[in-house]
Design a protein around this motif. Structure first.
Motif, short mmCIF file in Angstrom:
data_model
loop_
_atom_site.label_atom_id
_atom_site.label_comp_id
_atom_site.label_asym_id
_atom_site.label_seq_id
_atom_site.Cartn_x
_atom_site.Cartn_y
_atom_site.Cartn_z
N ILE A 49 -20.45 -58.40 -4.10
CA ILE A 49 -20.09 -56.98 -4.17
C ILE A 49 -20.16 -56.50 -5.61
CG2 ILE A 49 -18.21 -55.32 -3.82
CD1 ILE A 49 -17.32 -57.12 -1.44
N ALA A 50 -19.63 -57.29 -6.54
CA ALA A 50 -19.70 -56.91 -7.95
C ALA A 50 -21.15 -56.77 -8.40
CB ALA A 50 -18.98 -57.96 -8.80
N ARG A 51 -21.99 -57.72 -7.99
CA ARG A 51 -23.41 -57.66 -8.35
C ARG A 51 -24.06 -56.41 -7.76
NH1 ARG A 51 -24.24 -62.60 -7.62
NH2 ARG A 51 -24.84 -62.56 -5.43
N GLY A 52 -23.74 -56.09 -6.50
CA GLY A 52 -24.30 -54.90 -5.87
C GLY A 52 -23.85 -53.61 -6.55
N ALA A 53 -22.65 -53.64 -7.15
CA ALA A 53 -22.12 -52.45 -7.83
C ALA A 53 -22.58 -52.36 -9.27
CB ALA A 53 -20.59 -52.48 -7.78
N GLY A 54 -23.19 -53.44 -9.76
CA GLY A 54 -23.63 -53.45 -11.15
C GLY A 54 -22.49 -53.60 -12.14
N VAL A 55 -21.43 -54.29 -11.72
CA VAL A 55 -20.29 -54.55 -12.62
C VAL A 55 -20.00 -56.04 -12.63
CG1 VAL A 55 -19.30 -52.27 -12.13
CG2 VAL A 55 -18.53 -54.27 -10.81
N GLY A 56 -19.23 -56.47 -13.61
CA GLY A 56 -18.84 -57.87 -13.67
C GLY A 56 -17.68 -58.16 -12.74
N PRO A 57 -17.50 -59.42 -12.34
CA PRO A 57 -16.37 -59.79 -11.48
C PRO A 57 -15.02 -59.37 -12.05
CG PRO A 57 -17.92 -61.59 -11.62
CD PRO A 57 -18.38 -60.58 -12.62
N ALA A 58 -14.86 -59.43 -13.39
CA ALA A 58 -13.59 -59.06 -14.01
C ALA A 58 -13.29 -57.58 -13.77
CB ALA A 58 -13.62 -59.36 -15.50
N THR A 59 -14.32 -56.75 -13.85
CA THR A 59 -14.13 -55.32 -13.59
C THR A 59 -13.73 -55.08 -12.15
OG1 THR A 59 -15.75 -54.71 -15.29
CG2 THR A 59 -15.28 -53.06 -13.60
N LEU A 60 -14.39 -55.79 -11.23
CA LEU A 60 -14.05 -55.66 -9.81
C LEU A 60 -12.59 -56.03 -9.57
CD1 LEU A 60 -14.59 -55.39 -6.78
CD2 LEU A 60 -15.60 -57.67 -6.82
N TYR A 61 -12.15 -57.15 -10.13
CA TYR A 61 -10.79 -57.61 -9.87
C TYR A 61 -9.74 -56.76 -10.59
CZ TYR A 61 -12.27 -61.68 -7.24
OH TYR A 61 -12.80 -62.50 -6.27
N ARG A 62 -10.13 -56.09 -11.69
CA ARG A 62 -9.19 -55.15 -12.31
C ARG A 62 -8.91 -53.97 -11.40
NH1 ARG A 62 -11.77 -56.19 -17.24
NH2 ARG A 62 -13.12 -54.36 -16.97
N ARG A 63 -9.97 -53.51 -10.71
CA ARG A 63 -9.81 -52.35 -9.81
C ARG A 63 -9.19 -52.77 -8.49
NH1 ARG A 63 -9.29 -48.22 -12.34
NH2 ARG A 63 -9.49 -47.16 -10.35
N PHE A 64 -9.60 -53.94 -7.99
CA PHE A 64 -9.12 -54.42 -6.68
C PHE A 64 -8.75 -55.90 -6.82
CE2 PHE A 64 -12.18 -51.01 -5.92
CZ PHE A 64 -11.40 -50.13 -5.18
N PRO A 65 -7.48 -56.18 -7.10
CA PRO A 65 -7.06 -57.56 -7.38
C PRO A 65 -7.30 -58.53 -6.23
CG PRO A 65 -5.37 -55.98 -8.04
CD PRO A 65 -6.38 -55.22 -7.25
N THR A 66 -7.34 -58.02 -5.00
CA THR A 66 -7.57 -58.89 -3.84
C THR A 66 -8.62 -58.26 -2.94
OG1 THR A 66 -5.91 -57.78 -2.45
CG2 THR A 66 -5.14 -59.59 -3.86
N LYS A 67 -9.21 -59.09 -2.12
CA LYS A 67 -10.20 -58.57 -1.16
C LYS A 67 -9.52 -57.67 -0.14
CE LYS A 67 -14.30 -60.08 1.32
NZ LYS A 67 -15.09 -61.24 1.79
N GLN A 68 -8.27 -57.97 0.20
CA GLN A 68 -7.53 -57.13 1.14
C GLN A 68 -7.40 -55.71 0.61
OE1 GLN A 68 -6.72 -60.16 0.18
NE2 GLN A 68 -5.98 -61.40 1.90
N ALA A 69 -7.14 -55.57 -0.69
CA ALA A 69 -7.02 -54.25 -1.29
C ALA A 69 -8.35 -53.50 -1.23
CB ALA A 69 -6.55 -54.36 -2.74
N LEU A 70 -9.43 -54.23 -1.45
CA LEU A 70 -10.76 -53.61 -1.38
C LEU A 70 -11.08 -53.18 0.05
CD1 LEU A 70 -13.45 -52.84 -2.67
CD2 LEU A 70 -14.21 -55.21 -2.36
N VAL A 71 -10.78 -54.04 1.02
CA VAL A 71 -11.03 -53.71 2.42
C VAL A 71 -10.26 -52.45 2.82
CG1 VAL A 71 -10.57 -54.46 4.79
CG2 VAL A 71 -11.64 -56.03 3.18
N ALA A 72 -9.00 -52.36 2.41
CA ALA A 72 -8.18 -51.20 2.76
C ALA A 72 -8.76 -49.93 2.16
CB ALA A 72 -6.74 -51.41 2.28
N ALA A 73 -9.22 -49.99 0.91
CA ALA A 73 -9.79 -48.80 0.26
C ALA A 73 -11.11 -48.40 0.89
CB ALA A 73 -9.98 -49.08 -1.24
N VAL A 74 -11.94 -49.38 1.21
CA VAL A 74 -13.25 -49.11 1.79
C VAL A 74 -13.13 -48.41 3.14
CG1 VAL A 74 -15.26 -50.22 2.85
CG2 VAL A 74 -14.55 -50.87 0.56
N PHE A 75 -12.16 -48.85 3.95
CA PHE A 75 -12.07 -48.36 5.32
C PHE A 75 -11.03 -47.26 5.51
CE2 PHE A 75 -13.74 -52.79 6.25
CZ PHE A 75 -15.05 -52.33 6.43
#
Length: 209
Positions: free
Chosen positions: A40-66
């Motif tokens: 997901i980070a690669r698809g967004a063009g960001v580093g994993p650290a940036t992804l985890y700063r915005r969404f610390p867990t996959k559950q948080a990302l899933v909730a925001a996406v849906f």
């Protein structure tokens, strides 16, 4: 210059968040929820650290996406349940639910499996199933819904709908509409054999042999 820096940082952070959500929506929709966070980070063009700063867990990302799908799901259920004709409301719910889930494999997976930690989706599933159960009872009492219907048949329907795989999003939705028409006829106590929606080409002529 110093006064502009915080605004620039906030703008960059929002841009990163939007790119992450867009990439996650795309990947969840086509590959389901098992897609790795690094992809997901690669698809967004960001580093994993940036992804985890915005969404610390996959559950948080899933909730925001849906979040939008959760609201759409509730609106569909409420529309169906508010129809004074319970069978018509039940049919509308089937049609719109199949179409919505056809557009997003990831949301179907999250809804069916009660994705761990995604409390908003779990709460929506509980609300939807309770409301659909009450609507189904009214439709059954009206004589239109077959008496041996059980609520798990809705989950069975979603599993079947999730299995549709065609070449384009438009064809996916069209196939889901046709599938919904079959399901409605199967659920009806006295099927009226209403016309199905237009057929969708799922195989090449050569494959039909």
């Amino acid at each position: 210059m110093a006064d502009q820096l915080p605004h620039a940082l906030r703008s960059d952070a929002l841009d990163n968040r939007d790119r992450i959500l867009d990439a996650a929506r795309r990947l969840f929709s086509t590959e389901g929820l098992k897609v790795p966070m690094r992809e997901i980070a690669r698809g967004a063009g960001v580093g994993p650290a940036t992804l985890y700063r915005r969404f610390p867990t996959k559950q948080a990302l899933v909730a925001a996406v849906f979040a939008d799908q959760v609201r759409e799901c509730r609106a569909i259920v409420e529309e169906g349940c508010s129809d004074p004709d319970p069978w018509r409301g039940f049919c509308l719910l089937i049609e719109k639910t199949c179409e919505m889930h056809a557009r997003d494999r990831g949301f179907t997976e999250a809804f069916l499996t009660a994705y761990p930690g995604a409390t908003e989706i779990a709460e929506e599933r509980a609300f939807a199933m309770k409301a659909v159960g009450e609507l189904a009872q009214r439709a059954m009492e009206s004589g239109r819904l077959r008496p041996d219907f059980v609520l798990d048949d809705i989950l069975l329907m979603l599993m079947g709908n999730c299995g549709i795989r065609v070449a384009s999003p438009a064809a996916q939705v069209a196939a889901a509409r046709r599938f919904a028409a079959y399901v409605i006829q199967a659920f009806e106590a006295r099927p009226q054999q209403a016309p199905l929606s237009a057929p969708v080409r799922l195989t090449s002529p050569a494959a039909m042999g």
